[in-house]
Each structure stands twice: as structure tokens, then as C-alpha cells.
Design a protein around this motif. Structure first.
Motif, PDB file in Angstrom:
ATOM      1  N   TYR A 195       0.474  -1.312  -0.134  1.00 44.98           N
ATOM      2  CA  TYR A 195      -0.131  -0.487   0.112  1.00 44.98           C
ATOM      3  C   TYR A 195       1.422   0.829  -0.635  1.00 44.98           C
ATOM      4  N   VAL A 196       0.657   2.042  -1.125  1.00 43.58           N
ATOM      5  CA  VAL A 196       1.349   3.516  -1.259  1.00 43.58           C
ATOM      6  C   VAL A 196      -0.103   4.413  -0.690  1.00 43.58           C
ATOM      7  N   ASP A 197       0.604   6.095  -0.867  1.00 42.38           N
ATOM      8  CA  ASP A 197      -0.069   6.798  -0.935  1.00 42.38           C
ATOM      9  C   ASP A 197      -0.860   7.475  -2.875  1.00 42.38           C
ATOM     10  N   PHE A 198      -1.513   7.814  -2.327  1.00 45.37           N
ATOM     11  CA  PHE A 198      -1.363   8.099  -3.904  1.00 45.37           C
ATOM     12  C   PHE A 198      -0.894   8.681  -5.234  1.00 45.37           C
ATOM     13  N   ASP A 199       0.090   9.969  -4.241  1.00 46.65           N
ATOM     14  CA  ASP A 199       0.252  10.630  -5.354  1.00 46.65           C
ATOM     15  C   ASP A 199       1.704   9.409  -5.617  1.00 46.65           C
ATOM     16  N   ALA A 200       2.608   8.556  -4.218  1.00 46.90           N
ATOM     17  CA  ALA A 200       3.858   8.254  -4.957  1.00 46.90           C
ATOM     18  C   ALA A 200       3.510   6.795  -5.069  1.00 46.90           C
ATOM     19  N   LEU A 201       1.600   6.336  -5.516  1.00 43.22           N
ATOM     20  CA  LEU A 201       1.543   5.488  -6.195  1.00 43.22           C
ATOM     21  C   LEU A 201       2.191   6.207  -8.196  1.00 43.22           C
ATOM     22  N   PHE A 202       1.591   7.635  -8.432  1.00 44.65           N
ATOM     23  CA  PHE A 202       1.122   8.111  -9.787  1.00 44.65           C
ATOM     24  C   PHE A 202       3.086   7.983  -9.935  1.00 44.65           C
ATOM     25  N   ALA A 203       4.224   8.443  -8.763  1.00 44.28           N
ATOM     26  CA  ALA A 203       5.039   8.373  -8.714  1.00 44.28           C
ATOM     27  C   ALA A 203       5.572   7.221  -9.318  1.00 44.28           C
ATOM     28  N   GLN A 204       5.419   6.517  -8.852  1.00 47.48           N
ATOM     29  CA  GLN A 204       6.531   5.018  -8.535  1.00 47.48           C
ATOM     30  C   GLN A 204       6.238   3.744  -9.551  1.00 47.48           C
ATOM     31  N   ALA A 205       4.589   4.274 -10.500  1.00 44.83           N
ATOM     32  CA  ALA A 205       4.832   3.091 -11.187  1.00 44.83           C
ATOM     33  C   ALA A 205       4.916   3.159 -12.200  1.00 44.83           C
ATOM     34  N   ASP A 206       5.769   1.661 -13.361  1.00 44.64           N
ATOM     35  CA  ASP A 206       6.616   2.098 -14.466  1.00 44.64           C
ATOM     36  C   ASP A 206       5.868   1.811 -15.256  1.00 44.64           C
ATOM     37  N   HIS A 207       3.835   1.035 -14.340  1.00 50.36           N
ATOM     38  CA  HIS A 207       2.205   0.668 -15.379  1.00 50.36           C
ATOM     39  C   HIS A 207       1.166   0.881 -14.408  1.00 50.36           C
ATOM     40  N   LEU A 208       0.806   1.865 -14.591  1.00 52.88           N
ATOM     41  CA  LEU A 208      -0.791   2.358 -13.689  1.00 52.88           C
ATOM     42  C   LEU A 208      -1.517   1.791 -14.301  1.00 52.88           C
ATOM     43  N   VAL A 209      -2.321   1.247 -13.456  1.00 48.69           N
ATOM     44  CA  VAL A 209      -3.703   0.175 -14.238  1.00 48.69           C
ATOM     45  C   VAL A 209      -4.768   1.377 -12.677  1.00 48.69           C
ATOM     46  N   LEU A 210      -6.024   1.287 -13.482  1.00 49.01           N
ATOM     47  CA  LEU A 210      -7.464   2.303 -12.919  1.00 49.01           C
ATOM     48  C   LEU A 210      -8.020   1.116 -12.827  1.00 49.01           C
ATOM     49  N   VAL A 211      -8.685   0.732 -11.778  1.00 54.19           N
ATOM     50  CA  VAL A 211      -9.487  -0.217 -11.391  1.00 54.19           C
ATOM     51  C   VAL A 211     -10.019   0.046 -10.340  1.00 54.19           C
ATOM     52  N   LEU A 212     -11.004   1.180 -10.635  1.00 55.37           N
ATOM     53  CA  LEU A 212     -11.755   1.546  -9.195  1.00 55.37           C
ATOM     54  C   LEU A 212     -13.623   2.425  -9.535  1.00 55.37           C
ATOM     55  N   PRO A 213     -13.900   2.190  -8.565  1.00 54.94           N
ATOM     56  CA  PRO A 213     -15.352   2.050  -8.931  1.00 54.94           C
ATOM     57  C   PRO A 213     -15.532   3.907  -9.195  1.00 54.94           C
ATOM     58  N   TYR A 214     -16.166   4.249 -10.362  1.00 61.73           N
ATOM     59  CA  TYR A 214     -16.876   6.387 -10.439  1.00 61.73           C
ATOM     60  C   TYR A 214     -17.397   6.272  -9.588  1.00 61.73           C
ATOM     61  N   SER A 215     -17.249   7.726  -9.203  1.00 64.85           N
ATOM     62  CA  SER A 215     -18.950   8.371  -8.358  1.00 64.85           C
ATOM     63  C   SER A 215     -17.578   9.753  -8.330  1.00 64.85           C
ATOM     64  N   ALA A 216     -18.589  10.551  -7.810  1.00 68.88           N
ATOM     65  CA  ALA A 216     -18.466  11.683  -7.759  1.00 68.88           C
ATOM     66  C   ALA A 216     -16.751  12.572  -6.888  1.00 68.88           C
ATOM     67  N   ALA A 217     -16.474  11.539  -6.227  1.00 70.76           N
ATOM     68  CA  ALA A 217     -15.440  10.930  -5.230  1.00 70.76           C
ATOM     69  C   ALA A 217     -13.816  11.540  -6.717  1.00 70.76           C
TER      70      ALA A 217
END
Ligand code: GLV
Length: 338
Positions: A195-217
Motif C-alpha cells: 500500500y502506498v499513498d496516491f502521489d507515491a503510486l503515480f510517481a513510482q509506477a512504471d505501469h499504472l492500471v485504474l480499476v476503481l469505481p466511478y463516483s463524484a469522488a
């Protein structure tokens, strides 16, 4: 006089042999061709309906619900259900259901396929060949990025995210994830994911996959600022919902070399695709087919049919649909995501 049978609207052509099970209990109105139903068409269809089997093409919002006095159940074909106003359905006591689990592995397969296609420039290379531009083996032509040994980032670590993490073990990838809530330690261990925080995930991923539900948030949660944190050599794959990504910012990042490539199965204005994305070579584009294996699409219809029959009080599970959508804030069973 016999009670009239409940009326059910089936909004798209599905698999007739499975939908036939509805006919045993209900009067079924089945739409014969694939249609983009607008709000008026949905309202019209629901006005006299007791139940509905809908897809992501049908938006069931407050107005449509208010105009459907008999409606008791809406079975959605898909794990995501942002096309339903679940709060308004629940406020009226209408049961809403979705189709989790049966599509998890197929969708995870496709997420992996898209990620590989983006990293190794598969569709771009095919276009190059088909256009007759291949002039002979080019040692330095169309070079891509490796998956094996790289860092995979997963935003949204529900069932599908975990399926992608499990697949990554075979590619010897380091797996990082971010989720609304951190997973229990045993699940993290099983997925070999940290588990990492949102910013670290974006900074460290070589390949980033989005699998989260869509909502106002999560609307445009991947915006210019998030994209700017990514490495210029990274790839971004979206198999969740188009509205999660600011597509204009993504097109900008791809066009200006701030991101190597992307793969998108979902779009904010489906079926329209931003012309800037269509014009770019470094993005793989597919028409929302992540759960689209024959076996899985059949399993989704079977589950939705079971849900509708049970939610309308018929069949062996009368009153107990297998996969109801929990009222907001009560989805304690599975934290968070597709
Ligand atoms: C498809 O996008 C789904 O939510 O199942």
C-alpha cells in the motif's frame, strides 16, 4: 381473476436461451436491437415496468424512477453501476443488483492485455505493418518498455485489482496499490502488494492500471497534476470508467512525451472518443470490452436474470437476490472497488 404477471423490461438484446428464464415468471418486453436509450426512452420503458434488466447504456436516474410507480427491481449488467441512481432507488425501496465476481478474472485478463499492448506498442506496430510502412527488420524500431521486473501500480484494489496483482507475480513485477481503504495484511500478502499513498503510486509506477469505481469522488481523479507526477516512460491503463481520467490532460501528456503510452477501454463520452486521442499513435483504444469473453458475458446475464427473478419475489431465492447493491456506506463486505 388471476393476478397479472409482473412486467419486466430487458433493455438490450442478450442471450435468448438465458433470458428465456424470465418468461417463466414475467411478461417480458425485450428490446431487439442494440440501442443507446436516451432518458425519454428509459422513462417510457419503465413507466409500466415492475422490473428491469439494464446495461451501462441505460441511465436510471431520479426522474425515471419517479415516473415508474410500479418499479421494484433493477438488475444491472455490470459490476460498475454508476448508470443507476442507487440512493434514489433505495429511497423508494427498489432493489438494485449488479454482476460482481463472475467477471473478475476475464476483466483482469483484459487489463493485463491492454497494459502489455501499451507497453510493447502492439496496436501501433500493427498499424505500421498494415499501412505498408514496414521496410524490413529494424533493430531500433518501435521499441517499447518491459513489464517483467517493472513496478505495477494499481489504483483501486478490489476484486479485479487483486486479480491483476496476482497475474503480475508471473511477470516478476513489484506491485504497489492505492485504495480507499487499506487491505487486510493477509490479502496484501496473497497479492504480494504494498500500500502506498496516491502521489507515491503515480510517481513510482512504471505501469499504472485504474480499476476503481466511478463516483463524484473519483471524477477526474487522474488530472493534469496526477499525470505530471508520472514518469515520462510510464504507461497508464484505464479499464474502470472514462470519467476517472481528464482525457484532455491525458491527450496533452501523451502528445508532449510526458507519458509514454496509454491504453483505454472506457471513455467519458462513450461511444464518442476524444478526437485528440484518436489522432495519437501512443494510445491503445478499445470499445469497453474488458469483460467481453463469451463465457463471462453469458455468466453476467445468468446472474442478472437470477437477481431479477429473486428481487421480484419469484424462483427458489425469492426475496434474496444473489448480488444486491448495498446502500451507500454499508458495503462493508468488500472494501471499495470493482
Ligand atoms: C463494465 O464496465 C462493468 O462495470 O462491468
Amino acid at each position: 381473476m388471476a393476478e397479472p404477471r409482473p412486467r419486466v423490461w430487458v433493455a438490450q438484446p442478450l442471450f435468448d436461451d438465458i433470458v428465456a428464464r424470465l418468461h417463466a415468471h414475467f411478461d417480458v418486453v425485450q428490446v431487439p436491437a442494440v440501442v443507446e436509450h436516451d432518458a425519454a426512452a428509459v422513462a417510457d420503458a419503465l413507466r409500466e415496468a415492475d422490473g428491469a434488466l439494464v446495461t451501462l447504456n441505460e441511465r436510471v436516474g431520479e426522474a425515471e424512477i419517479a415516473g415508474a410507480p410500479r418499479l421494484r427491481a433493477v438488475a444491472n449488467l455490470g459490476v460498475g453501476y454508476n448508470n443507476l441512481d442507487v440512493a434514489a432507488l433505495h429511497a423508494r425501496g427498489i432493489v438494485a443488483t449488479n454482476t460482481p465476481d463472475v467477471l473478475t478474472e476475464t476483466t483482469a485478463d483484459f487489463g493485463f492485455a491492454l497494459m502489455m499492448a501499451a507497453a510493447r506498442r502492439v496496436t501501433e506496430a500493427e498499424r505500421h505493418l498494415r499501412a505498408g510502412r514496414w521496410q524490413g527488420w529494424n533493430f531500433k524500431g518501435l521499441l517499447g518498455a518491459d513489464l517483467h521486473g517493472s513496478t505495477l501500480g494499481i489504483l483501486g484494489m478490489g476484486r479485479i485489482g487483486q486479480g491483476i496483482a496476482r497475474r503480475a507475480a508471473g511477470f516478476d513485477m513489484r506491485v504497489l496499490y492505492h485504495n480507499r481503504s487499506r487491505l487486510p495484511a493477509d490479502v496484501e500478502r496473497a497479492c504480494n502488494a504494498r500500500y502506498v499513498d496516491f502521489d507515491a503510486l503515480f510517481a513510482q509506477a512504471d505501469h499504472l492500471v485504474l480499476v476503481l469505481p466511478y463516483s463524484a469522488a473519483s471524477h477526474h481523479i487522474v488530472d493534469a497534476a496526477a499525470l505530471a507526477r508520472m514518469q515520462p516512460t510510464a504507461t497508464l491503463t484505464n479499464i474502470a470508467r472514462g470519467g476517472i481520467v481528464d482525457e484532455a490532460a491525458l491527450a496533452d501528456a501523451l502528445a508532449h512525451g510526458r507519458l509514454a503510452s496509454a491504453a483505454l477501454d472506457v471513455f467519458e463520452g462513450e461511444p464518442a472518443v476524444d478526437p485528440r486521442l484518436l489522432a495519437l499513435d501512443n494510445v491503445v483504444l478499445t470499445p469497453h470490452i474488458a469483460s467481453g469473453s463469451l463465457a463471462t458475458r453469458r455468466a453476467m446475464v445468468a446472474l442478472a436474470v437470477d437477481n431479477l427473478i429473486a428481487a421480484l419475489g419469484a424462483g427458489p431465492d425469492a426475496g434474496r437476490p444473489p448480488t444486491p447493491i448495498a446502500p451507500a456506506g454499508r458495503d462493508a463486505k468488500r472494501p471499495g472497488t470493482a
